[in-house]
Structures are given as structure tokens and as C-alpha cells.
Design a protein around this motif. Structure first.
Motif, PDB file in Angstrom:
ATOM      1  N   HIS A   1       0.824  -1.213   0.000  1.00 28.16           N
ATOM      2  CA  HIS A   1       0.000   0.000   0.000  1.00 28.16           C
ATOM      3  C   HIS A   1       0.862   1.267   0.000  1.00 28.16           C
ATOM      4  O   HIS A   1       0.507   2.273  -0.606  1.00 28.16           O
TER       5      HIS A   1
ATOM      6  N   HIS B   1      -3.447  -2.174  -4.365  1.00 27.01           N
ATOM      7  CA  HIS B   1      -2.586  -1.092  -3.881  1.00 27.01           C
ATOM      8  C   HIS B   1      -3.384  -0.083  -3.061  1.00 27.01           C
ATOM      9  O   HIS B   1      -2.979   0.318  -1.977  1.00 27.01           O
ATOM     10  N   ARG B   2      -4.540   0.324  -3.568  1.00 26.87           N
ATOM     11  CA  ARG B   2      -5.374   1.304  -2.859  1.00 26.87           C
ATOM     12  C   ARG B   2      -5.922   0.768  -1.545  1.00 26.87           C
ATOM     13  O   ARG B   2      -6.109   1.512  -0.595  1.00 26.87           O
ATOM     14  N   ASN B   3      -6.213  -0.523  -1.499  1.00 30.70           N
ATOM     15  CA  ASN B   3      -6.861  -1.109  -0.327  1.00 30.70           C
ATOM     16  C   ASN B   3      -5.897  -1.881   0.574  1.00 30.70           C
ATOM     17  O   ASN B   3      -6.349  -2.570   1.485  1.00 30.70           O
ATOM     18  N   GLY B   4      -4.621  -1.747   0.345  1.00 27.72           N
ATOM     19  CA  GLY B   4      -3.637  -2.447   1.166  1.00 27.72           C
ATOM     20  C   GLY B   4      -3.641  -2.022   2.618  1.00 27.72           C
ATOM     21  O   GLY B   4      -3.180  -2.756   3.492  1.00 27.72           O
TER      22      GLY B   4
END
Length: 191
Positions: free
Chosen positions: A11, A26-29
Motif C-alpha cells: 500500500h 494497492h489502494r486497499n492495502g
């Protein structure tokens, strides 16, 4: 916990757009933090299910966190030329609570959660309505925190109930003597 840590690291990586699936991960890591806190709460409940000796409990957490944290903070304070007082405020996590430095939010918050855990454990462990008390505490935390203004460490505060939900989940999983998730439970119900 390893997967949760990898999610958080991914993330924070500065990567170019690589497609919708990679971008979504990536956005929700940051959800890796929630997974880690949930599992931490479960693990603490498991380790405390036979009782909590406060001196031993706090000593173990101090030894696991602060020595390495002191070294890391010290190195960064030297590199950036900060004062000894800055080091003390940062290394003790007091600076986070009085100055609200957001980039270093996890350690101060996990320490606060560890400090509060024995109180929560006392409220739910071996009580007639312990599950209901635990659910009420977690729900009250969610409602109370959701009323805070967004800029007031909202992202950090919103994760506190996740930790206590993990402890409550640990109570449910490890009830009746279960040794581990998916493990044997020595107390069985005869039909």
C-alpha cells in the motif's frame, strides 16, 4: 499476520498504474492494518485467557516494542538533527498524543490498545453477559469514533474497535478450551 504486513508495505509503495486489479490491491492495502489488529486482539485474548498478571503483561509488551523503537527513533532523530527533547517525546509516544504527528501513528496506538486491553479483558472474561458487554463496548466505540471530525486522527481511532473485536472474537473461538483456530476442542457436547 505476514499477509497483513505485506498488504501494508504494498500500500505504501509508490508504483505506477499497472491495471485495475493491481491498483485495487494497492489502494486497499491499508486493510492489512485492520487484519493485523484483529489478529493481535485475538492473540492477546488467547494469551490472557488464563488470567492477566498486569506486571508481566506490560513488561512483555514493553520489551517487544520499545527497545527497537528507541533505536529507530534515535537514528532518525540523529539523521534529522532533532533535539533530545524531540527524541523523548517521540520515543515515549507522548509526542503523538500532544502534537498529533500522523506519520507515526501505529506504535502510539498499539501501545494505547495494549494498555487498555486488560480492562476490556476484565469486562468480558468469565462474566455471565461478557459477550454482550464486549459487543456493546465495540459498538459504542464505533458510534463514538464515527462522530469525531475526520481530521482528528480519525483513521487511527477507527481501528481501535477492530482490535477489541479481535479480542472478543478470540473469546468466541477459544471458548471451551480450544487450543488454536481449527484445533481440537477437548470439551465436546454429547448428544
Amino acid at each position: 499476520m505476514g499477509l497483513a504486513m505485506l498488504m501494508v508495505v504494498f500500500h505504501h509503495l509508490a508504483i505506477p498504474y499497472m491495471g485495475s486489479a493491481v491498483d485495487f490491491v494497492h489502494r486497499n492495502g491499508g486493510f492489512g492494518v485492520d487484519i493485523f489488529l484483529l489478529l493481535s486482539g485475538m492473540g492477546l485474548y488467547y494469551s490472557a485467557r488464563r488470567g492477566v498478571n498486569l506486571r508481566v503483561f506490560y513488561y512483555k509488551r514493553f520489551v517487544r516494542i520499545f527497545p527497537l523503537y528507541f533505536v529507530i527513533v534515535g537514528v532518525f532523530q540523529i539523521i534529522y538533527g532533532h533535539t533530545f527533547m524531540d527524541f523523548i517525546l517521540k520515543a515515549t509516544t507522548i509526542g503523538y498524543w500532544i502534537e498529533g504527528i500522523m506519520y507515526d501513528w501505529f506504535i502510539p496506538n498499539i501501545i494505547a490498545l495494549y494498555i487498555l486491553f486488560p480492562v476490556f479483558h476484565f469486562a468480558i472474561f468469565n462474566r455471565k453477559h461478557g459477550n454482550l458487554i464486549g459487543i456493546a463496548i465495540v459498538a459504542a466505540m464505533y458510534v463514538g469514533i464515527s462522530c469525531l471530525p475526520y481530521g482528528s486522527n480519525f483513521q487511527a481511532w477507527l481501528r481501535w474497535p477492530v482490535f477489541f473485536l479481535g479480542a472478543l472474537t478470540g473469546k468466541w473461538i477459544f471458548a471451551n478450551g480450544a487450543k488454536s483456530i481449527g484445533g481440537d476442542c477437548p470439551k465436546t457436547i454429547a448428544t
